[in-house]
Design a protein around this motif. Structure first.
Motif, PDB file in Angstrom:
ATOM      1  N   GLU A  86       0.825  -1.204   0.000  1.00  0.00           N
ATOM      2  CA  GLU A  86       0.000   0.000   0.000  1.00  0.00           C
ATOM      3  C   GLU A  86       0.865   1.262   0.000  1.00  0.00           C
ATOM      4  O   GLU A  86       0.595   2.218  -0.739  1.00  0.00           O
ATOM      5  CB  GLU A  86      -0.927   0.001   1.221  1.00  0.00           C
ATOM      6  N   GLU A  90       0.875   3.981  -3.009  1.00  0.00           N
ATOM      7  CA  GLU A  90       0.502   5.373  -2.767  1.00  0.00           C
ATOM      8  C   GLU A  90       1.621   6.319  -3.190  1.00  0.00           C
ATOM      9  O   GLU A  90       1.355   7.419  -3.703  1.00  0.00           O
ATOM     10  CB  GLU A  90       0.159   5.588  -1.290  1.00  0.00           C
ATOM     11  N   ASP A 102      -5.822  -0.888  -8.242  1.00  0.00           N
ATOM     12  CA  ASP A 102      -5.268  -0.563  -6.924  1.00  0.00           C
ATOM     13  C   ASP A 102      -5.260  -1.793  -6.014  1.00  0.00           C
ATOM     14  O   ASP A 102      -5.888  -2.812  -6.328  1.00  0.00           O
ATOM     15  CB  ASP A 102      -6.021   0.602  -6.287  1.00  0.00           C
ATOM     16  N   PRO A 103      -4.537  -1.729  -4.899  1.00  0.00           N
ATOM     17  CA  PRO A 103      -4.457  -2.900  -4.010  1.00  0.00           C
ATOM     18  C   PRO A 103      -5.820  -3.393  -3.529  1.00  0.00           C
ATOM     19  O   PRO A 103      -6.038  -4.610  -3.422  1.00  0.00           O
ATOM     20  CB  PRO A 103      -3.600  -2.394  -2.840  1.00  0.00           C
ATOM     21  N   GLU A 104      -6.736  -2.479  -3.238  1.00  0.00           N
ATOM     22  CA  GLU A 104      -8.050  -2.895  -2.737  1.00  0.00           C
ATOM     23  C   GLU A 104      -8.784  -3.751  -3.754  1.00  0.00           C
ATOM     24  O   GLU A 104      -9.423  -4.753  -3.398  1.00  0.00           O
ATOM     25  CB  GLU A 104      -8.878  -1.661  -2.384  1.00  0.00           C
ATOM     26  N   SER A 105      -8.701  -3.382  -5.029  1.00  0.00           N
ATOM     27  CA  SER A 105      -9.393  -4.150  -6.068  1.00  0.00           C
ATOM     28  C   SER A 105      -8.744  -5.506  -6.295  1.00  0.00           C
ATOM     29  O   SER A 105      -9.328  -6.375  -6.943  1.00  0.00           O
ATOM     30  CB  SER A 105      -9.409  -3.358  -7.380  1.00  0.00           C
ATOM     31  N   CYS A 106      -7.533  -5.679  -5.773  1.00  0.00           N
ATOM     32  CA  CYS A 106      -6.806  -6.940  -5.929  1.00  0.00           C
ATOM     33  C   CYS A 106      -6.715  -7.699  -4.603  1.00  0.00           C
ATOM     34  O   CYS A 106      -5.804  -8.514  -4.409  1.00  0.00           O
ATOM     35  CB  CYS A 106      -5.403  -6.669  -6.475  1.00  0.00           C
ATOM     36  N   GLY A 107      -7.637  -7.421  -3.699  1.00  0.00           N
ATOM     37  CA  GLY A 107      -7.676  -8.129  -2.432  1.00  0.00           C
ATOM     38  C   GLY A 107      -6.519  -7.825  -1.507  1.00  0.00           C
ATOM     39  O   GLY A 107      -6.229  -8.607  -0.593  1.00  0.00           O
ATOM     40  N   GLY A 108      -5.824  -6.714  -1.753  1.00  0.00           N
ATOM     41  CA  GLY A 108      -4.695  -6.339  -0.908  1.00  0.00           C
ATOM     42  C   GLY A 108      -3.447  -7.173  -1.123  1.00  0.00           C
ATOM     43  O   GLY A 108      -2.477  -7.046  -0.365  1.00  0.00           O
TER      44      GLY A 108
END
Length: 264
Positions: A86, A90, A102-108
């Motif tokens: 993250e 950023e 982004d990381p959220e869309s890729c499950g972190g």
């Protein structure tokens, strides 16, 4: 045949713009450069990359622009330390890098950005290897059994890290059986729906480092690999074969202690 992945070659419209992008955002330094009559080549990599690490080769053809990014090649992946995905993502966003996933869309677990030519760059978390070092490159294949057979029989690759078989696709990570952890891996992606792919010319080739060019080439020919450009056709400096889907694979000897990384 050792077959360590030596480099991945991408074609770019504006060489200096691309060199600056990888230097500014990923901290890549220029390892070597060759200026030909009709083209320029730059080898890039992070500072402190391992001897068995792979380089990024950027090629620009003089007077030619707008390379087609096909879908037969997917992306390169670069490493950041575990737990820092993250923060590094950023940082790239603050620097104006083009966001893709982004990381959220890729499950972190990972994220994607794009370089100036639209090449996808995946960010993955690893507890080894230099920061931003090349982790793997992904190519799409039309028949998983044929692709796995090609890399197993021709180059003696195995699946040392992982495979992922979902309901609509599968990923297979291939590398030499005794390859160093820091070396680059090959990701084969197979979609079950029978689609075909466009190669394009923005993706150039995968470079494989061998111990003896002629001996390893002869072994590939014995194993019925595609005779695309043999050593004689390349002034005995390198050679090229192709996989079952037409992805170009370069064979090259490399003396990492030589004054130049180029054989010419």
């Amino acid at each position: 045949m050792t077959g360590t992945i030596d480099h991945v070659m991408l074609r770019v419209d504006d060489l200096e713009t691309s060199v600056d992008w990888y230097g500014t955002h990923l901290g890549y330094e220029e390892k070597d450069r060759h200026e030909g009559d009709d083209f320029s080549i730059v080898y890039l990599g992070p500072e402190g990359m391992a001897d068995d690490g792979a380089m990024l080769e950027l090629t620009s053809n003089h007077g030619e622009t707008t390379e087609e990014v096909g879908d037969a090649w997917g992306h390169i992946a670069v490493r950041v330390p575990e737990g820092e995905l993250e923060a590094h993502y950023e940082q790239l966003m603050d620097e104006g890098v083009e966001d893709y996933r982004d990381p959220e869309s890729c499950g972190g677990r990972y994220a994607f950005v794009k370089d100036p030519d639209g090449h996808e760059v995946e960010i993955v978390q690893r507890d080894y290897g230099a920061r931003w070092s090349l982790d793997h490159t992904m190519i799409r294949v039309e028949d998983a059994d044929e692709a796995l057979g090609f890399w197993t029989r021709k180059f003696e690759y195995v699946e040392p890290r992982s495979r992922w078989e979902a309901s609509s696709f599968a990923n297979y990570f291939m590398a030499p059986e005794d390859g160093a952890k820091e070396s680059m891996w090959l990701e084969l992606t197979y979609n079950y729906d029978g689609r075909s792919y466009t190669m394009g010319d923005a993706w150039g080739h995968l470079g494989i480092r061998v111990d003896d060019l002629q001996e390893d080439w002869d072994q590939l020919m014995l194993r019925e690999a595609d005779d695309y450009r043999d050593p004689d056709a390349c002034d005995n400096m390198y050679a090229f074969t192709k996989d079952q889907d037409g992805h170009e694979i370069e064979l090259i000897e490399r003396d990492l202690d030589a004054e130049s990384l180029f054989p010419f």
